[in-house]
Motif scaffolding. Sequence first.
Motif, PDB file in Angstrom:
ATOM      1  N   MET A   1       0.839  -1.167   0.000  1.00 30.60           N
ATOM      2  CA  MET A   1       0.000   0.000   0.000  1.00 30.60           C
ATOM      3  C   MET A   1       0.894   1.243   0.000  1.00 30.60           C
ATOM      4  O   MET A   1       1.861   1.313   0.745  1.00 30.60           O
ATOM      5  N   THR A   2       0.556   2.196  -0.850  1.00 35.26           N
ATOM      6  CA  THR A   2       1.282   3.469  -0.898  1.00 35.26           C
ATOM      7  C   THR A   2       0.295   4.591  -0.627  1.00 35.26           C
ATOM      8  O   THR A   2      -0.814   4.586  -1.148  1.00 35.26           O
ATOM      9  N   TYR A   3       0.710   5.535   0.182  1.00 36.66           N
ATOM     10  CA  TYR A   3      -0.147   6.638   0.585  1.00 36.66           C
ATOM     11  C   TYR A   3       0.285   7.939  -0.079  1.00 36.66           C
ATOM     12  O   TYR A   3       1.480   8.247  -0.125  1.00 36.66           O
ATOM     13  N   VAL A   4      -0.680   8.687  -0.566  1.00 35.55           N
ATOM     14  CA  VAL A   4      -0.473  10.064  -0.985  1.00 35.55           C
ATOM     15  C   VAL A   4      -1.127  10.897   0.104  1.00 35.55           C
ATOM     16  O   VAL A   4      -2.256  10.624   0.508  1.00 35.55           O
ATOM     17  N   LEU A  20       4.258  11.298  -0.815  1.00 39.69           N
ATOM     18  CA  LEU A  20       3.829   9.902  -0.839  1.00 39.69           C
ATOM     19  C   LEU A  20       4.804   9.062  -0.053  1.00 39.69           C
ATOM     20  O   LEU A  20       5.966   9.408   0.099  1.00 39.69           O
ATOM     21  N   THR A  21       4.302   7.962   0.468  1.00 40.06           N
ATOM     22  CA  THR A  21       5.118   7.077   1.289  1.00 40.06           C
ATOM     23  C   THR A  21       4.438   5.722   1.417  1.00 40.06           C
ATOM     24  O   THR A  21       3.232   5.603   1.216  1.00 40.06           O
ATOM     25  N   LYS A  22       5.209   4.729   1.792  1.00 38.41           N
ATOM     26  CA  LYS A  22       4.655   3.417   2.124  1.00 38.41           C
ATOM     27  C   LYS A  22       4.409   3.301   3.632  1.00 38.41           C
ATOM     28  O   LYS A  22       3.685   2.437   4.078  1.00 38.41           O
ATOM     29  N   ASP A  23       5.027   4.181   4.408  1.00 39.11           N
ATOM     30  CA  ASP A  23       4.912   4.135   5.871  1.00 39.11           C
ATOM     31  C   ASP A  23       4.614   5.546   6.381  1.00 39.11           C
ATOM     32  O   ASP A  23       5.527   6.330   6.649  1.00 39.11           O
ATOM     33  N   MET A  52      -5.065   6.089  -0.339  1.00 39.69           N
ATOM     34  CA  MET A  52      -4.284   4.858  -0.403  1.00 39.69           C
ATOM     35  C   MET A  52      -4.341   4.277  -1.811  1.00 39.69           C
ATOM     36  O   MET A  52      -5.403   4.300  -2.444  1.00 39.69           O
ATOM     37  N   PHE A  53      -3.206   3.742  -2.265  1.00 37.51           N
ATOM     38  CA  PHE A  53      -3.107   3.142  -3.591  1.00 37.51           C
ATOM     39  C   PHE A  53      -2.423   1.785  -3.485  1.00 37.51           C
ATOM     40  O   PHE A  53      -1.519   1.604  -2.677  1.00 37.51           O
ATOM     41  N   SER A  54      -2.850   0.880  -4.351  1.00 36.97           N
ATOM     42  CA  SER A  54      -2.267  -0.463  -4.302  1.00 36.97           C
ATOM     43  C   SER A  54      -0.919  -0.527  -5.011  1.00 36.97           C
ATOM     44  O   SER A  54      -0.129  -1.429  -4.744  1.00 36.97           O
ATOM     45  N   THR A  55      -0.631   0.419  -5.905  1.00 34.68           N
ATOM     46  CA  THR A  55       0.672   0.426  -6.574  1.00 34.68           C
ATOM     47  C   THR A  55       1.339   1.790  -6.435  1.00 34.68           C
ATOM     48  O   THR A  55       0.670   2.827  -6.325  1.00 34.68           O
TER      49      THR A  55
END
Length: 88
Positions: A1-4, A20-23, A52-55
């Motif tokens: 999961m990647t967050y903007v 953006l980040t994964k954590d 949240m984005f899956s890629t």
Amino acid sequence: MTYVYILRSISDPSQIYVGLTKDLRRRMVEHNSGKSNHTFRYKPWEVVYVEMFSTKLEALKREAQLKRWSRKKKDALIVGDLRRLKNS
């Protein structure tokens, strides 16, 4: 999961940051401890919007889109004002 995400400076609410980040927790610690070059001047920061984005590719596209938006449009997104968002 990647967050903007969009941050707003608590010390100067006119300052916002899109990233953006994964954590997200780790990244907030970095922003608020001064480890991020772009946000150290206006700390502390608060998260005001997250998607949240899956890629990572999807997230990168959305981040780039948000960074091109006007401040008025970003503010409308943050407060969830779809009418203002469409008209900005």
